[in-house]
Structure formats: C-alpha cells, structure tokens
Design a protein around this motif. Structure first.
Motif, PDB file in Angstrom:
ATOM      1  N   LEU A   1       0.841  -1.194   0.000  1.00 45.42           N
ATOM      2  CA  LEU A   1       0.000   0.000   0.000  1.00 45.42           C
ATOM      3  C   LEU A   1       0.879   1.247   0.000  1.00 45.42           C
ATOM      4  N   VAL A   2       0.618   2.132  -0.940  1.00 47.84           N
ATOM      5  CA  VAL A   2       1.245   3.458  -0.967  1.00 47.84           C
ATOM      6  C   VAL A   2       0.108   4.472  -0.823  1.00 47.84           C
ATOM      7  N   TYR A   3      -0.043   5.008   0.371  1.00 43.86           N
ATOM      8  CA  TYR A   3      -1.191   5.864   0.657  1.00 43.86           C
ATOM      9  C   TYR A   3      -0.790   7.320   0.473  1.00 43.86           C
ATOM     10  N   LEU A   4      -1.279   7.920  -0.614  1.00 43.60           N
ATOM     11  CA  LEU A   4      -0.973   9.318  -0.919  1.00 43.60           C
ATOM     12  C   LEU A   4      -2.267  10.121  -1.047  1.00 43.60           C
ATOM     13  N   ASP A   5      -3.172   9.907  -0.097  1.00 41.78           N
ATOM     14  CA  ASP A   5      -4.467  10.596  -0.111  1.00 41.78           C
ATOM     15  C   ASP A   5      -4.796  11.168   1.267  1.00 41.78           C
ATOM     16  N   SER A   6      -3.770  11.621   1.973  1.00 45.43           N
ATOM     17  CA  SER A   6      -3.991  12.133   3.322  1.00 45.43           C
ATOM     18  C   SER A   6      -4.715  13.473   3.336  1.00 45.43           C
ATOM     19  N   GLY A   7      -4.683  14.218   2.219  1.00 42.18           N
ATOM     20  CA  GLY A   7      -5.460  15.442   2.151  1.00 42.18           C
ATOM     21  C   GLY A   7      -6.954  15.169   2.160  1.00 42.18           C
TER      22      GLY A   7
ATOM     23  N   ASN B   1       8.681  19.182  13.208  1.00 37.92           N
ATOM     24  CA  ASN B   1       9.229  18.020  12.507  1.00 37.92           C
ATOM     25  C   ASN B   1       8.336  17.613  11.341  1.00 37.92           C
ATOM     26  N   VAL B   2       7.019  17.713  11.555  1.00 41.70           N
ATOM     27  CA  VAL B   2       6.093  17.397  10.463  1.00 41.70           C
ATOM     28  C   VAL B   2       6.331  18.335   9.281  1.00 41.70           C
ATOM     29  N   VAL B   3       6.472  19.623   9.566  1.00 44.36           N
ATOM     30  CA  VAL B   3       6.689  20.611   8.504  1.00 44.36           C
ATOM     31  C   VAL B   3       7.967  20.295   7.726  1.00 44.36           C
ATOM     32  N   GLU B   4       9.059  20.046   8.428  1.00 42.78           N
ATOM     33  CA  GLU B   4      10.329  19.803   7.749  1.00 42.78           C
ATOM     34  C   GLU B   4      10.297  18.525   6.917  1.00 42.78           C
ATOM     35  N   HIS B   5       9.668  17.485   7.460  1.00 39.67           N
ATOM     36  CA  HIS B   5       9.552  16.233   6.716  1.00 39.67           C
ATOM     37  C   HIS B   5       8.734  16.439   5.445  1.00 39.67           C
ATOM     38  N   GLU B   6       7.600  17.130   5.569  1.00 45.96           N
ATOM     39  CA  GLU B   6       6.742  17.323   4.407  1.00 45.96           C
ATOM     40  C   GLU B   6       7.369  18.265   3.383  1.00 45.96           C
ATOM     41  N   LYS B   7       8.136  19.231   3.837  1.00 48.32           N
ATOM     42  CA  LYS B   7       8.805  20.124   2.893  1.00 48.32           C
ATOM     43  C   LYS B   7       9.817  19.354   2.046  1.00 48.32           C
ATOM     44  N   ALA B   8      10.560  18.446   2.703  1.00 44.77           N
ATOM     45  CA  ALA B   8      11.531  17.628   1.966  1.00 44.77           C
ATOM     46  C   ALA B   8      10.818  16.718   0.970  1.00 44.77           C
ATOM     47  N   LEU B   9       9.720  16.106   1.393  1.00 46.28           N
ATOM     48  CA  LEU B   9       8.951  15.247   0.493  1.00 46.28           C
ATOM     49  C   LEU B   9       8.412  16.033  -0.697  1.00 46.28           C
ATOM     50  N   THR B  10       7.893  17.224  -0.415  1.00 51.52           N
ATOM     51  CA  THR B  10       7.275  18.019  -1.473  1.00 51.52           C
ATOM     52  C   THR B  10       8.306  18.459  -2.496  1.00 51.52           C
ATOM     53  N   ALA B  11       9.473  18.892  -2.030  1.00 48.92           N
ATOM     54  CA  ALA B  11      10.544  19.278  -2.956  1.00 48.92           C
ATOM     55  C   ALA B  11      10.939  18.099  -3.834  1.00 48.92           C
ATOM     56  N   TYR B  12      11.060  16.935  -3.222  1.00 46.17           N
ATOM     57  CA  TYR B  12      11.442  15.721  -3.958  1.00 46.17           C
ATOM     58  C   TYR B  12      10.374  15.373  -5.002  1.00 46.17           C
ATOM     59  N   ALA B  13       9.104  15.457  -4.591  1.00 49.29           N
ATOM     60  CA  ALA B  13       8.014  15.095  -5.503  1.00 49.29           C
ATOM     61  C   ALA B  13       7.869  16.115  -6.632  1.00 49.29           C
ATOM     62  N   LEU B  14       8.003  17.398  -6.326  1.00 50.69           N
ATOM     63  CA  LEU B  14       7.908  18.422  -7.371  1.00 50.69           C
ATOM     64  C   LEU B  14       9.003  18.228  -8.415  1.00 50.69           C
TER      65      LEU B  14
ATOM     66  N   ARG C   1      -4.491  14.078  -7.563  1.00 48.06           N
ATOM     67  CA  ARG C   1      -3.889  14.743  -6.411  1.00 48.06           C
ATOM     68  C   ARG C   1      -3.177  13.742  -5.524  1.00 48.06           C
ATOM     69  N   ALA C   2      -1.894  14.011  -5.265  1.00 55.59           N
ATOM     70  CA  ALA C   2      -1.122  13.236  -4.296  1.00 55.59           C
ATOM     71  C   ALA C   2      -0.892  14.127  -3.081  1.00 55.59           C
ATOM     72  N   SER C   3      -1.243  13.622  -1.919  1.00 49.36           N
ATOM     73  CA  SER C   3      -1.084  14.421  -0.693  1.00 49.36           C
ATOM     74  C   SER C   3      -0.380  13.577   0.359  1.00 49.36           C
ATOM     75  N   PHE C   4       0.604  14.179   1.000  1.00 51.31           N
ATOM     76  CA  PHE C   4       1.528  13.477   1.875  1.00 51.31           C
ATOM     77  C   PHE C   4       1.259  13.837   3.342  1.00 51.31           C
TER      78      PHE C   4
ATOM     79  N   ALA D   1       2.156  20.049   1.411  1.00 47.80           N
ATOM     80  CA  ALA D   1       2.465  18.732   0.851  1.00 47.80           C
ATOM     81  C   ALA D   1       1.285  18.137   0.089  1.00 47.80           C
ATOM     82  N   THR D   2       0.722  18.934  -0.803  1.00 47.44           N
ATOM     83  CA  THR D   2      -0.385  18.507  -1.656  1.00 47.44           C
ATOM     84  C   THR D   2      -0.052  18.921  -3.080  1.00 47.44           C
ATOM     85  N   ILE D   3      -0.038  17.976  -3.994  1.00 44.86           N
ATOM     86  CA  ILE D   3       0.335  18.277  -5.376  1.00 44.86           C
ATOM     87  C   ILE D   3      -0.747  17.737  -6.308  1.00 44.86           C
ATOM     88  N   SER D   4      -1.362  18.643  -7.057  1.00 43.40           N
ATOM     89  CA  SER D   4      -2.332  18.259  -8.085  1.00 43.40           C
ATOM     90  C   SER D   4      -1.661  18.354  -9.450  1.00 43.40           C
ATOM     91  N   PHE D   5      -1.958  17.393 -10.307  1.00 45.25           N
ATOM     92  CA  PHE D   5      -1.324  17.390 -11.623  1.00 45.25           C
ATOM     93  C   PHE D   5      -2.235  16.727 -12.644  1.00 45.25           C
TER      94      PHE D   5
END
Length: 415
Positions: free
Chosen positions: A25-31, A307-320, A388-391, A342-346
């Motif tokens: 399971l890869v859960y990317l629907d937390s938004g 810590n949540v903010v920093e983790h999600e910022k790193a994830l978002t940069a990586y995903a973008l 939409r992928a949301s982390f 940490a929400t990306i729509s495409f």
C-alpha cells in the motif's frame, strides 16, 4: 533528513502493512483523510470498553469519567492550536458544519451589528476555496441580499492580490478564506489578509482543514475571529471537527441547533441558553470521536509539528522535482516549496485523471482524482479534474518513487 524517524513512526499505523493488488500500500491521499495510529484507535476502544456513558448528564462513575475525558480532549485541542481558553472550542462533526455554524449567525436582524447582513454588505471569499467555504456563503447571500465577491488565482496558483483594496472595503462584513488550499497546496498570506479585513472592520474566518494537521497553528497569533478544522485529516476519527471562535463573538451568536444540553431553562413559553461552547452542542455529542481527536493531537504534539513541517517540505521538494521532470505532466499550483504544503495536483497529457487513478491503484498507489470539492479552481485552470497526491508524516521518499513509476506506466498504457 528531518527530525522524524519515519520507519519507526509507520509501525504505529496498522493499515500501512496492507497490500493492494498484491503490492505494498502506498497511501498518498492524506489530504482527503489521514490514516490513524494505534494510539488513537486504542483510545477510542478503551473508552467504549471501560468508560462508555453520556456526558454532562450523570453523577455516576461512568458518566463522570466520560465527561472528564470529553472535556479533557477539548482542553488538549485548545492548547494544540493556541486557543486562550477551551471554552472557545466548539465540537462539530467536521469543518463544513463549523463553517455553517458561523454562517447561521448572520441575519438581516441580528442583535449584534457585527452579524447583521443585508443588501449593500459584502462577503469575500477566494476562487481556491473548498465548496464548504463557498456554498454556505452563497446561501447566506441569497437569504440576506448581501453580495458575494472573491479573489482570483494567478497562473502560479497564488491568490491574485492585485485588487485587494477593491475587494476588501468598508462594505465587507466577512472575509472567509482557506489557510492552506486542499487542491493547490498553496499556503495563503493570512497575516496580510487579516490586517486588511481588520482595517475594514470585517470579521475573518479561516478554513484550517489542511493547515491545522500540517503546520503549527496559533489561532491567537493568526488574528482571525474563527478557525474551522476537522479531525479525520489530522490522525483523528471521522465525525468530529471543531470551530475555534473568539469567546466574545461566540457569546453573541445564536444557537445553531436546539435540543438537550444547550439550554439553561426550558418552559412552554420560552427557553434560555447555555453559554458557549455548550450553546452550540445540542444533543448527545460525538464523545468517543472527541476523545480520539484528543489522542490524535497528543500524538502530533509528541511528534512535533515542526518536525512534520520539515519532513513534508523535503517530500514536497522531492516530488515536485520528480514529477516536474516528466514532460507530459502539468502541475496545477505552485511549483516551488515556498508558501506551499504537501499537496500536489497534476494532469497527465491526453489522459483523464480517473484513468490515471485506476492505473495507480493497480500499482497499490492510492491518490484522489476529481475536482476535490474545488471545482471553481479546476475551471480557472481549464481542467475538468486533476490527480492529487497528498503526503503526511508517515509518507516516505520510496512512496513518491512508486507514484512516479505508476505515472510512467500510465503514460505507457495510454501512449
């Protein structure tokens, strides 16, 4: 890379051990809704197994324990968002109900002039709002004859503030704005907006449905009058949310629903009402859900929102970067991590988002597709829907890699 030990943290979430179509399971629907840690599940089970009784009605032991747990959750939730007092926290079933509660207070003949609304008065929202922060104000404008106005969105997915002085004026009675967009990931300039509304004498409501779960929120520092948020997006159960409001405003507002627990005295000729928050919590409340939300804010507090903010910022940069490297991908919204979450729509060229979602699901990757209850935003960008992928705090870089591989498979299938 951050202060989070994500591998250890993920062990708290039983559902993350699942497989989908034989794949992890890869859960990317937390938004849409977050997963729940054992600590929250256990708190709810413990309540039902050991303390289940109604609140504020009984002097027996179970009733006393249940009331203490319910009000204790209110206190911890208040502290989590920096509310000056737990009496400023009104439990609702979700953000939608919280926003509608505020909308209900505005009438043409309200006793308090701050809630008096009629022709010539204006309500201001934005084009990036969730439907829950558009429809109640449309209905209110229709009831009262007030005018609904809105900020547009730039091509980069930011609020268009070029006409802020024309939109927020002495005619503005309320500014209702999303703090953190559920579709674009944009984090709006609340400080500027609140200052403008204050100067115009308007009240301010913030939709914190996405911000409260993901960034440190201090309602006193934000300067708004109301903040709505919901439990199921912040590790808590469904069926529980909250409205924070300045006590003096809550005290001036009429009841939203009538019934038990919200009254002082009832006679056949009239009723007097309890002070806030009880005034707005008619009937048996969502007791176990509130206790679960209290456990969720305990969990987030232990993890640390920084810590949540920093983790999600790193994830978002990586995903973008990863998604942006695919020439057939169009990101809808900001393409940098500045003032975005940490929400990306495409979109994928020439592939409908529903087809994207189905292929990703085959790969075990769970995303949301559609207009995300933000259809005006999709119309603004000329798309019928997005993927939409949301982390969240339990999301890993490997899961983003799985998303990218899944999108590459989409392209091959529909080439």
């Amino acid at each position: 890379m951050t202060g989070l030990d994500v591998d250890s943290l993920r062990k708290d979430f039983p559902i993350l051990d699942r497989t989908i179509n034989g794949k992890p399971l890869v859960y990317l629907d937390s938004g849409n809704t977050s997963q729940k840690p054992r600590q929250v599940i256990d708190a709810i089970r413990e309540h039902y197994e050991r303390h289940n009784a109604n609140v504020a009605r009984s002097v027996h032991t179970l009733g006393t324990e249940s009331t203490a747990a319910y009000e204790g959750a209110r206190e911890r939730i208040a502290a989590f968002i920096g509310a000056p007092s737990p009496t400023e926290i009104v439990f609702t079933k979700n953000s939608t109900e919280a926003i509608n509660l505020v909308a209900h207070a505005f009438t043409a003949d309200a006793d308090d002039p701050r809630f008096r609304l009629g022709p010539g008065d204006e309500i201001v929202v934005t084009e990036m709002e969730h439907h829950s922060n558009i429809v109640p104000w449309q209905l209110l404008a229709r009831r009262t004859g007030a005018t609904l106005r809105w900020f547009g969105i730039t091509d980069e997915g930011r609020l268009d503030l070029s006409d802020i002085d024309e939109l927020i004026t002495p005619r503005t009675k309320l500014l209702a704005v999303v703090h953190y967009s559920n579709i674009l990931g944009t984090i709006n300039p609340v400080e500027l907006l609140v200052a403008k509304a204050r100067a115009a004498g308007a009240l301010v409501l913030l939709d914190g449905s996405q911000s409260v779960p993901h960034v440190p929120v201090d309602v006193a520092a934000l300067g708004a009058d109301f903040v709505a948020f919901t439990g199921h997006k912040m590790l808590g159960p469904t069926g529980i949310g909250a409205l924070w409001g300045r006590y003096e405003l809550l005290d001036a507002m009429p009841p939203f629903l009538g019934g038990g627990s919200m009254i002082e005295t009832v006679s056949m000729t009239g009723t007097t009402f309890m002070p806030p928050p009880a005034r707005f919590e008619a009937g048996t409340p969502p007791i176990a859900q509130a206790i679960g939300l209290g456990a969720a804010v305990d969990y987030l507090s232990d993890v640390g929102m920084g810590n949540v903010v920093e983790h999600e910022k790193a994830l978002t940069a990586y995903a973008l970067d990863a998604l942006g490297s695919l020439p057939y991908i169009r990101i809808i919204g900001p393409t940098s991590t500045v003032d975005r979450g940490a929400t990306i729509s495409f979109t994928v060229d020439d592939v409908h988002p529903h087809d994207v979602g189905q292929i990703l699901d085959d790969e075990g990757v769970q995303v949301r597709v559609g207009h995300h209850c933000a259809r005006p935003t999709c119309v603004r960008f000329g798309v019928p829907a997005t993927t939409r992928a949301s982390f969240y705090l339990y999301t890993t870089h490997d899961e983003i890699d799985a998303l990218v591989r899944g999108v590459e498979r989409v392209r091959k299938v529909f080439a």
